[in-house]
Design a protein around this motif. Structure first.
Motif, mmCIF file in Angstrom:
data_model
loop_
_atom_site.group_PDB
_atom_site.id
_atom_site.type_symbol
_atom_site.label_atom_id
_atom_site.label_comp_id
_atom_site.label_asym_id
_atom_site.label_seq_id
_atom_site.Cartn_x
_atom_site.Cartn_y
_atom_site.Cartn_z
ATOM 1 N N CYS A 242 0.871 -1.187 0.000
ATOM 2 C CA CYS A 242 0.000 0.000 0.000
ATOM 3 C C CYS A 242 0.898 1.224 0.000
ATOM 4 C CB CYS A 242 -0.901 -0.008 1.228
ATOM 5 S SG CYS A 242 -1.989 1.428 1.325
ATOM 6 N N CYS A 243 0.777 2.040 -1.023
ATOM 7 C CA CYS A 243 1.652 3.210 -1.112
ATOM 8 C C CYS A 243 1.198 4.341 -0.186
ATOM 9 C CB CYS A 243 1.738 3.697 -2.553
ATOM 10 S SG CYS A 243 0.169 4.160 -3.270
ATOM 11 N N PHE A 244 -0.006 4.259 0.342
ATOM 12 C CA PHE A 244 -0.523 5.315 1.214
ATOM 13 C C PHE A 244 -0.269 5.047 2.697
ATOM 14 C CE2 PHE A 244 -3.251 5.357 -2.568
ATOM 15 C CZ PHE A 244 -3.001 6.655 -2.996
ATOM 16 N N HIS A 245 -0.149 3.781 3.090
ATOM 17 C CA HIS A 245 -0.023 3.441 4.505
ATOM 18 C C HIS A 245 1.239 4.006 5.172
ATOM 19 C CE1 HIS A 245 -0.447 1.287 8.230
ATOM 20 N NE2 HIS A 245 0.764 0.781 8.076
ATOM 21 N N PRO A 246 2.436 3.921 4.572
ATOM 22 C CA PRO A 246 3.624 4.437 5.265
ATOM 23 C C PRO A 246 3.543 5.925 5.596
ATOM 24 C CG PRO A 246 4.284 3.092 3.403
ATOM 25 C CD PRO A 246 2.803 3.254 3.314
ATOM 26 N N LYS A 247 2.783 6.669 4.829
ATOM 27 C CA LYS A 247 2.658 8.106 5.071
ATOM 28 C C LYS A 247 1.426 8.440 5.904
ATOM 29 C CE LYS A 247 5.100 9.164 0.872
ATOM 30 N NZ LYS A 247 5.095 9.821 -0.423
ATOM 31 N N GLY A 248 0.685 7.394 6.313
ATOM 32 C CA GLY A 248 -0.490 7.596 7.152
ATOM 33 C C GLY A 248 -1.698 8.113 6.402
ATOM 34 N N ARG A 249 -1.750 7.884 5.082
ATOM 35 C CA ARG A 249 -2.850 8.419 4.290
ATOM 36 C C ARG A 249 -3.796 7.351 3.754
ATOM 37 N NH1 ARG A 249 -0.377 11.910 -0.195
ATOM 38 N NH2 ARG A 249 1.335 10.440 -0.057
ATOM 39 N N CYS A 250 -3.663 6.087 4.200
ATOM 40 C CA CYS A 250 -4.576 5.036 3.741
ATOM 41 C C CYS A 250 -5.899 5.177 4.479
ATOM 42 C CB CYS A 250 -3.979 3.645 3.973
ATOM 43 S SG CYS A 250 -5.061 2.335 3.364
ATOM 44 N N LEU A 251 -6.942 5.439 3.724
ATOM 45 C CA LEU A 251 -8.263 5.652 4.321
ATOM 46 C C LEU A 251 -9.066 4.361 4.449
ATOM 47 C CD1 LEU A 251 -9.221 8.906 2.391
ATOM 48 C CD2 LEU A 251 -8.182 8.701 4.652
ATOM 49 N N ASN A 252 -8.554 3.256 3.896
ATOM 50 C CA ASN A 252 -9.298 1.998 3.914
ATOM 51 C C ASN A 252 -9.085 1.191 5.191
ATOM 52 O OD1 ASN A 252 -10.305 2.487 1.322
ATOM 53 N ND2 ASN A 252 -8.429 1.696 0.418
ATOM 54 N N GLY A 253 -8.004 1.437 5.906
ATOM 55 C CA GLY A 253 -7.745 0.748 7.158
ATOM 56 C C GLY A 253 -7.628 -0.759 6.990
ATOM 57 N N TYR A 254 -8.324 -1.517 7.829
ATOM 58 C CA TYR A 254 -8.257 -2.973 7.783
ATOM 59 C C TYR A 254 -8.808 -3.529 6.464
ATOM 60 C CZ TYR A 254 -9.010 -7.861 8.879
ATOM 61 O OH TYR A 254 -8.988 -9.222 8.841
ATOM 62 N N ASN A 255 -9.731 -2.839 5.840
ATOM 63 C CA ASN A 255 -10.354 -3.312 4.600
ATOM 64 C C ASN A 255 -9.511 -3.041 3.355
ATOM 65 O OD1 ASN A 255 -12.673 -4.300 5.871
ATOM 66 N ND2 ASN A 255 -13.537 -2.243 5.958
ATOM 67 N N CYS A 256 -8.334 -2.503 3.514
ATOM 68 C CA CYS A 256 -7.464 -2.210 2.384
ATOM 69 C C CYS A 256 -7.011 -3.509 1.719
ATOM 70 C CB CYS A 256 -6.247 -1.417 2.852
ATOM 71 S SG CYS A 256 -5.135 -0.931 1.508
ATOM 72 N N GLN A 257 -7.050 -3.559 0.413
ATOM 73 C CA GLN A 257 -6.671 -4.746 -0.348
ATOM 74 C C GLN A 257 -5.154 -4.843 -0.546
ATOM 75 O OE1 GLN A 257 -8.929 -7.130 -1.342
ATOM 76 N NE2 GLN A 257 -10.301 -5.911 -0.055
ATOM 77 N N HIS A 258 -4.401 -3.888 -0.026
ATOM 78 C CA HIS A 258 -2.942 -3.857 -0.174
ATOM 79 C C HIS A 258 -2.269 -4.073 1.176
ATOM 80 C CE1 HIS A 258 -3.437 -2.511 -4.285
ATOM 81 N NE2 HIS A 258 -4.361 -1.676 -3.828
#
Length: 69
Positions: free
Chosen positions: A22-38
């Motif tokens: 997930c390219c957004f998680h390391p920067k704290g910008r993943c909005l999908n949380g646990y449901n993220c497919q990455h």
């Protein structure tokens, strides 16, 4: 490892080596949380592609055209 212990659903294949980071998680910008497919586990940093190499190649030809005018 149980699915409830994973940081995201996409992290399930991390230990097989077949996950997509997930390219957004390391920067704290993943909005999908646990449901993220990455995958939300830490990965090695990727080297950035150097896009400036091609820029210098075409400049020599242009300069010689200007001098002729």
């Amino acid at each position: 490892m149980w699915y409830s212990e994973l940081p995201s659903i996409g992290s399930a294949n991390h230990f097989n080596g077949t996950c997509d980071r997930c390219c957004f998680h390391p920067k704290g910008r993943c909005l999908n949380g646990y449901n993220c497919q990455h995958c939300h586990f830490d990965h090695e940093k990727r080297k950035r592609k150097n896009k400036k190499k091609a820029k210098g190649k075409g400049q020599i030809g242009r300069a010689s055209c200007r001098e002729r005018v």
